[in-house]
Scaffold this motif. Structure first.
Motif, PDB file in Angstrom:
ATOM      1  N   ARG A  13       0.858  -1.182  -0.034  1.00 22.25           N
ATOM      2  CA  ARG A  13       0.164  -0.097  -0.130  1.00 22.25           C
ATOM      3  C   ARG A  13       0.884   1.394  -0.050  1.00 22.25           C
ATOM      4  NH1 ARG A  13      -5.483  -0.186   1.042  1.00 22.25           N
ATOM      5  NH2 ARG A  13      -6.151  -2.355   1.429  1.00 22.25           N
ATOM      6  N   THR A  15       0.325   5.935  -0.581  1.00 22.05           N
ATOM      7  CA  THR A  15      -0.577   6.978  -0.341  1.00 22.05           C
ATOM      8  C   THR A  15      -0.641   7.774  -1.716  1.00 22.05           C
ATOM      9  OG1 THR A  15      -0.204   7.242   2.100  1.00 22.05           O
ATOM     10  CG2 THR A  15      -1.370   9.033   0.935  1.00 22.05           C
ATOM     11  N   GLU A 114      -5.346   9.037  -0.335  1.00 19.81           N
ATOM     12  CA  GLU A 114      -6.114   7.589   0.090  1.00 19.81           C
ATOM     13  C   GLU A 114      -4.858   6.525  -0.108  1.00 19.81           C
ATOM     14  OE1 GLU A 114      -9.006   7.237   0.885  1.00 19.81           O
ATOM     15  OE2 GLU A 114      -9.784   8.860   0.399  1.00 19.81           O
ATOM     16  N   ARG A 115      -5.131   5.763   0.895  1.00 17.66           N
ATOM     17  CA  ARG A 115      -4.244   4.605   0.838  1.00 17.66           C
ATOM     18  C   ARG A 115      -4.667   3.576  -0.276  1.00 17.66           C
ATOM     19  NH1 ARG A 115       0.719   4.248   2.741  1.00 17.66           N
ATOM     20  NH2 ARG A 115       0.373   2.253   3.988  1.00 17.66           N
ATOM     21  N   ASN A 116      -3.862   3.006  -1.078  1.00 12.69           N
ATOM     22  CA  ASN A 116      -4.224   2.174  -2.041  1.00 12.69           C
ATOM     23  C   ASN A 116      -3.183   1.129  -2.170  1.00 12.69           C
ATOM     24  OD1 ASN A 116      -4.910   5.259  -3.854  1.00 12.69           O
ATOM     25  ND2 ASN A 116      -6.838   3.723  -3.386  1.00 12.69           N
ATOM     26  N   THR A 117      -3.615  -0.075  -2.703  1.00 11.11           N
ATOM     27  CA  THR A 117      -2.834  -1.030  -2.883  1.00 11.11           C
ATOM     28  C   THR A 117      -2.036  -1.058  -4.388  1.00 11.11           C
ATOM     29  OG1 THR A 117      -4.393  -2.694  -3.982  1.00 11.11           O
ATOM     30  CG2 THR A 117      -4.142  -2.743  -1.592  1.00 11.11           C
ATOM     31  N   GLU A 120      -4.885  -2.042  -6.925  1.00  4.38           N
ATOM     32  CA  GLU A 120      -6.053  -1.202  -7.146  1.00  4.38           C
ATOM     33  C   GLU A 120      -5.570  -0.033  -7.968  1.00  4.38           C
ATOM     34  OE1 GLU A 120      -8.119  -1.495  -2.624  1.00  4.38           O
ATOM     35  OE2 GLU A 120      -6.540   0.189  -3.055  1.00  4.38           O
ATOM     36  N   VAL A 121      -4.402   0.549  -7.977  1.00  2.00           N
ATOM     37  CA  VAL A 121      -4.006   1.659  -8.759  1.00  2.00           C
ATOM     38  C   VAL A 121      -3.819   0.910 -10.399  1.00  2.00           C
ATOM     39  CG1 VAL A 121      -2.032   2.936  -9.346  1.00  2.00           C
ATOM     40  CG2 VAL A 121      -2.705   2.976  -7.159  1.00  2.00           C
TER      41      VAL A 121
END
Length: 308
Positions: A13, A15, A114-117, A120-121
């Motif tokens: 993850r 940001t 936002e915290r993304n994996t 997800e990106v």
């Protein structure tokens, strides 16, 4: 395209504060730009001031605000207050729950960060694969500074290569050499900015000295990486003919004979007010290429190709 043998951790993850599609100015072809939060430099003219803090932030649009102060009433930590009808959030106690954003009746608040994996990106990036294939584009990591989130950046770049995507980055180059080298080996196209040739003036304008930036730039060039150097030309900071001359000397020593000049603009001015902070370059006149022609020509005297 560079390859590696260790598989990417797609659940890592990081940001991110924006993912911008259909960009044509951040590397070859059509690209999706991933803006990562946090930067070791704090340039007074920064067009993305919301990128400087590594933490999520709340932006306030005074044009939309109806001054109901419902956000302050809803905040369970009392992190929000109004002073002379001006919104303020105390970042030291805000926990980024986003209730104020969700409950704002005028949609005057926006959360940045936002915290993304990694996956997800990439799911978003992959939506436009057809455009990358037709134009020679891909993914670009920008910010902020990707080197502030080295593990996330490395895994995102690895995963992009595993998916067959061309990778690019826009970096300050301000990191320990080991970190810089570890990340850049996964980048196909590197933009590096140099804000000032003089280390002390560089610190005055950005908060850090420039020696490590120049060292990393030289390293990347010596390694044969596809490095594209840029100079943001800022009024009263690095815009004299003497500055151009010293820049040319510095960049020639670093191993490049080409530089892109980025004329100062005011695209990010409104964001400072939204972040409830002052802007040192308020009302400063923007530069245009025709304003900097003599500046550009100075580089040619040193055998450099300078362009806008």
């Amino acid at each position: 395209m560079k390859t590696n043998h260790e598989k990417a951790d797609r659940q890592c993850r990081g940001t991110v504060f924006n993912i911008q599609k259909f960009s044509v100015n951040d590397g070859p072809g059509i690209r999706t730009v991933v803006f990562m939060k946090g930067c070791p430099l704090h340039c007074a003219w920064c067009a993305n001031p919301e990128s400087q803090s590594a933490c999520p932030q709340i932006l306030w649009d005074k044009r939309k605000c109806i001054h109901c102060q419902q956000c302050a009433e809803n905040c369970h930590l009392s992190a929000i207050s109004f002073h002379e009808d001006h919104f303020h959030v105390d970042d030291t106690i805000c926990d980024s729950c986003s209730l104020c954003v969700r409950e704002c009746p005028a949609a005057a608040l926006k959360k940045e960060g936002e915290r993304n994996t990694v996956q997800e990106v990439l799911n978003i990036v992959e939506q436009d694969r057809v455009f990358y294939e037709e134009s020679g584009g891909g993914i670009t990591l920008s910010g902020g500074e990707l080197l502030m989130q080295p593990r996330f950046a490395e895994n995102l770049l690895k995963a992009a290569h595993e998916n067959g995507l061309h990778t690019a980055c826009e970096t300050t180059g301000f990191a320990q050499k080991e970190t810089f080298a570890k990340i850049m080996k996964h980048v196909d196209w590197i933009y590096m900015d140099l804000k000032h040739w003089d280390p002390h003036k560089h610190k005055e304008g950005t908060g850090v000295f420039n020696e490590i930036i120049i060292e990393n730039m030289k390293y990347a060039i010596d390694q044969g990486y596809d490095v594209h150097v840029r100079i943001p030309v800022i009024p009263g900071f690095n815009d004299t003919i003497e500055d151009a001359r010293h820049f040319a000397e510095t960049l020639r020593k670093a191993g490049t004979d080409e530089v892109q000049l980025l004329p100062f603009h005011q695209f990010g001015e409104n964001k400072y007010d939204m972040l409830d902070c002052s802007y040192a370059y308020e009302n400063k006149k923007a530069y245009h290429p025709e304003d900097l022609e003599e500046y550009r020509k100075e580089f040619e005297k040193f055998g450099m190709h300078a362009f806008f």
